[in-house]
Design a protein around this motif. Structure first.
Motif, short mmCIF file in Angstrom:
data_model
loop_
_atom_site.label_atom_id
_atom_site.label_comp_id
_atom_site.label_asym_id
_atom_site.label_seq_id
_atom_site.Cartn_x
_atom_site.Cartn_y
_atom_site.Cartn_z
N GLY A 156 1.05 -1.17 -0.02
CA GLY A 156 -0.06 -0.04 -0.50
C GLY A 156 1.15 1.37 0.05
N ILE A 157 1.85 1.01 0.99
CA ILE A 157 3.01 2.76 0.42
C ILE A 157 3.38 2.61 -0.53
N MET A 158 3.99 1.65 -1.22
CA MET A 158 4.31 1.75 -2.38
C MET A 158 3.71 2.08 -3.36
N MET A 159 2.20 1.69 -3.25
CA MET A 159 1.28 2.42 -4.47
C MET A 159 1.33 3.24 -4.23
N GLY A 160 0.63 4.00 -2.48
CA GLY A 160 0.63 5.33 -2.95
C GLY A 160 1.85 5.93 -2.87
N TRP A 161 2.67 5.81 -3.06
CA TRP A 161 3.85 6.93 -3.04
C TRP A 161 4.59 6.64 -4.74
N PHE A 162 4.32 5.28 -5.20
CA PHE A 162 4.79 5.69 -6.83
C PHE A 162 4.09 5.02 -7.89
N LYS A 163 4.17 6.54 -8.10
CA LYS A 163 2.61 6.33 -9.62
C LYS A 163 2.69 4.86 -9.77
N ILE A 180 4.07 1.80 -9.51
CA ILE A 180 4.04 0.93 -8.74
C ILE A 180 2.21 0.70 -8.97
N GLU A 181 1.66 2.22 -8.88
CA GLU A 181 0.50 2.07 -8.57
C GLU A 181 -0.31 1.81 -10.05
N ALA A 182 0.48 1.97 -11.41
CA ALA A 182 -0.27 2.01 -12.64
C ALA A 182 -0.38 0.68 -12.57
N ILE A 183 0.49 -0.31 -11.89
CA ILE A 183 0.98 -1.44 -12.84
C ILE A 183 0.17 -2.42 -10.63
N VAL A 184 0.03 -2.25 -10.59
CA VAL A 184 -0.90 -2.64 -9.16
C VAL A 184 -2.13 -2.99 -9.17
N ASP A 185 -2.73 -1.41 -9.16
CA ASP A 185 -4.00 -1.32 -8.61
C ASP A 185 -5.61 -1.87 -9.45
N PRO A 186 -4.99 -1.69 -11.58
CA PRO A 186 -6.36 -2.76 -11.66
C PRO A 186 -6.49 -3.97 -11.62
N MET A 187 -5.50 -4.69 -10.90
CA MET A 187 -5.81 -5.73 -10.13
C MET A 187 -6.59 -6.24 -9.54
N PHE A 188 -6.11 -5.11 -8.51
CA PHE A 188 -5.90 -4.88 -7.14
C PHE A 188 -7.86 -4.82 -6.97
N GLN A 189 -8.38 -3.92 -8.38
CA GLN A 189 -9.54 -3.15 -7.62
C GLN A 189 -10.05 -4.58 -8.64
N LEU A 190 -10.02 -5.18 -9.06
CA LEU A 190 -10.84 -5.83 -9.81
C LEU A 190 -11.16 -6.76 -8.71
N LEU A 191 -9.72 -7.46 -8.00
CA LEU A 191 -9.85 -8.81 -7.04
C LEU A 191 -10.83 -8.24 -5.86
N ARG A 192 -10.24 -7.11 -5.14
CA ARG A 192 -10.93 -6.27 -4.28
C ARG A 192 -12.71 -6.35 -4.04
N PRO A 193 -13.33 -6.32 -4.69
CA PRO A 193 -14.96 -6.66 -4.77
C PRO A 193 -15.66 -8.17 -3.84
N ILE A 194 -14.56 -9.24 -4.45
CA ILE A 194 -14.91 -10.62 -4.60
C ILE A 194 -14.66 -11.04 -2.83
N PRO A 195 -15.29 -11.11 -1.72
CA PRO A 195 -15.31 -11.31 -0.65
C PRO A 195 -14.68 -12.87 -0.47
N PRO A 196 -14.14 -12.10 0.66
CA PRO A 196 -12.96 -13.66 0.95
C PRO A 196 -13.99 -14.58 0.58
N LEU A 197 -13.98 -15.00 1.55
CA LEU A 197 -14.70 -16.48 1.84
C LEU A 197 -15.52 -16.34 0.33
N ALA A 198 -15.54 -15.90 -1.05
CA ALA A 198 -15.88 -16.41 -1.80
C ALA A 198 -14.51 -17.42 -2.77
N TRP A 199 -13.25 -17.07 -1.80
CA TRP A 199 -11.95 -17.73 -2.37
C TRP A 199 -11.91 -19.53 -1.21
#
Lengths: 294, 267
Positions: free
Chosen positions: A119-126, A128-147
């Motif tokens: 999270g720190i790296m994503m917040g500080w380095f644009k 890293i955010e560009a690389i990680v954020d799309p994946m993160f946004q996609l996986l985030r809404p999946i409830p943990p139990l669905a895994w």
């Protein structure tokens, strides 16, 4: 001159009167606060006594509620002592608790260890955010139990599949809060640091961005711990061979509600202790924030 | 010939607002000598702060160049310490650690640092508050910490952006007197921004009046060099303000600023 003198005197008297009044008010406020905190303790203790007493009266004295539906509190206590050193569905109570703790803490610490730096790296380095954020946004809404189904397929019914799911559930708030905290760094403080001779990005991150984000980051850790506990029981209820959730599930099948409630109570108490510990840690790490809130 | 401490050569600065580029500072030329206390005063939004950020190296001009000791300023540096209106103290650091901050990056050993920090905390009259956190201090005390922090860091230039703007009138007067005293004790080159005419005349060796945006220099008044207010630095704020020379100068300056405000309708 003669006219001036009494005026000043009057003024001085007035001022003195005011000071006295504020002193009295101040003392009064301190007093009422003391009384309030004592009253609060009494009320808290009373509420616990009333709930336990009502429970006892309903189940044992009046016998309005059958024990198969809601067992009396003393049954839970006897079950607690009975299971301390007697095995129930594979483990003693302590054994089940340790398995659950291991899963929760394992998943939680992994989440903190990976989530916060990410999270720190994503917040500080644009970049890293560009690389990680799309994946993160996609996986985030999946409830943990669905895994859970997938994690069972990958890791089997043992401890690692649950650690994985719990890691996921605590990981998301850790990342989000670390990211947000870094993003909320006051630009003025960055300017001040630059004007005081900080040159390297790394020093700015270490000396300004991370400390300023720390309260938000710790908030994420607290949320993460909460969701770790929530996910734990669900994961253990679904598929497991040990742990508090498993014990409760087995007790349901064996129609032993007192053991179910025992498991619930232990989860509640452990969760509360850990949350309280985190709060104390926060106070130690960020004294400047806790003071403001109090 | 003595080299200028700061030389701004036909500097224009713009900033982006709502996808629009606004000219904040328009073709300004200024040289500042070592040990001079320069005050820039102007109506609000006239580009004073933008100009100061340019001197600090926090903003790049779109035209023109700024030099310090003949070298072009290209970025922020510890050689130009800034005091901000909103204090900008690190809330997670104590008073001592805040003042010490820049010294660490100068590579000064710990024992020496401690001595320097003590000295400047004493100078801003905050002894006994070394271990307090900023949120435990009043506004005036916070700004004292910020001043000590910059002073201790030994910058070549002190840039002060409305440092007393967030303080109440009483605290402000005391801070002005104390700053004047500090300036006498330890001569530094200061660029000070304010919208208070009184403050400008009381503190500045040279007072520069800026026009409303886009900011240009409307008039430069040499208070010290032309000896407009004799013996000013040895008098308290109240005494200076009541001098006839002060009042005349104030009337003149205020007339200039008021004209700007009325003319450009930034009421």
């Amino acid at each position: 001159m003669t006219e001036d003198a009494p005026k000043t005197l009057l003024y001085e008297n007035g001022a003195e009167g005011k000071i006295c009044l504020t002193n009295i008010l101040g003392n009064l406020m301190v007093e009422t606060r003391k009384i309030r905190s004592r009253k609060r303790v009494i009320l808290s203790v009373l509420s616990v006594i009333v709930v336990l007493g009502g429970w006892f009266v309903l189940t044992t004295v009046l016998r309005w509620v059958p024990p198969a539906f809601l067992p009396p509190p003393q049954n839970i206590l006897t079950d607690f002592f009975r299971l301390l050193n007697k095995s129930y569905v594979g483990h003693t109570l302590i054994g089940h608790t340790l398995v659950s703790l291991q899963i929760v803490l394992g998943g939680f610490f992994l989440a903190v260890l990976i989530g916060i730096p990410l999270g720190i790296m994503m917040g500080w380095f644009k970049r890293i955010e560009a690389i990680v954020d799309p994946m993160f946004q996609l996986l985030r809404p999946i409830p943990p139990l669905a895994w859970i189904p997938l994690s069972l397929l990958w890791f089997g019914i043992g401890i690692s599949s649950k650690i994985f799911v719990i890691w996921l559930s605590a990981f998301v708030p850790c990342v989000i809060n670390a990211y947000t905290g870094i993003r909320l760094t006051e630009p003025l403080l960055v300017k001040a640091a630059l004007g005081l001779g900080v040159k390297r990005q790394w020093d700015l991150l270490r000396e300004v961005a991370i400390p300023s984000a720390l309260p938000v980051i710790l908030g994420g850790v607290r949320i993460g711990l909460g969701s770790a506990w929530m996910t734990l029981v669900a994961a253990e209820l679904l598929a497991s061979d040990a742990g508090l959730g498993y014990m409760m599930q087995m007790a349901r099948r064996a129609l032993e509600p007192s053991i179910i409630i025992l498991g619930m109570l232990i989860i509640g108490i452990l969760g509360a202790i850990m949350a309280r510990g985190l709060q104390m840690l926060e106070k130690r790490i960020c004294p400047w924030v806790m003071d403001k809130e109090r | 010939m003595q080299q200028d401490k700061i030389f701004a050569d036909h500097v224009s600065v713009a900033y982006e607002k709502d996808d629009e580029s606004l000219l904040a500072v328009d073709d300004v030329t200024l040289s500042i000598q070592e040990g001079e206390f320069v005050v820039i005063v102007g109506p609000s939004g006239c580009g004073k702060t933008t100009f100061m950020n340019t001197l600090a190296g926090l903003v790049k001009p779109i035209r023109g160049k700024v030099f310090m000791d003949g070298k072009q300023i290209t970025g922020p540096s510890a050689e130009r310490g800034v005091v901000f209106q909103q204090f900008a103290l690190f809330p997670w650091k104590t008073v001592f650690e805040n003042v010490e901050f820049g010294l660490k990056y100068r590579g000064i050993p710990k024992d020496e640092r401690r001595e320097i920090v003590r000295k400047y905390i004493r100078m801003v009259k905050l002894e006994g508050f070394e271990n307090s956190f900023p949120h435990e201090l009043s506004g005036g005390m916070k700004q004292r910490v910020a001043i000590a922090r910059v002073y201790a860091n030994m910058p070549q230039i002190l840039l002060m952006d409305e440092p007393f703007g967030a303080l109440d009138a009483q605290t402000r007067t005391i801070m002005q007197e104390d700053l004047s005293e500090m300036f006498m004790m330890e001569k530094r080159t200061v660029v000070f921004i304010t919208h208070s005419v009184d403050e400008a005349i009381y503190l500045g060796d040279r007072v520069i009046i800026m026009t409303a945006r886009p900011g240009k220099f409307k008039k430069i008044i040499n208070v010290t060099a032309d000896c407009l207010i004799p013996n000013r630095r040895n008098l308290g704020y109240d005494d200076v303000v009541n001098l006839k020379a002060f009042r005349d100068l104030k009337r003149e300056l205020w007339g200039l600023i008021k004209a700007e405000i009325v003319e450009k309708r930034i009421l």
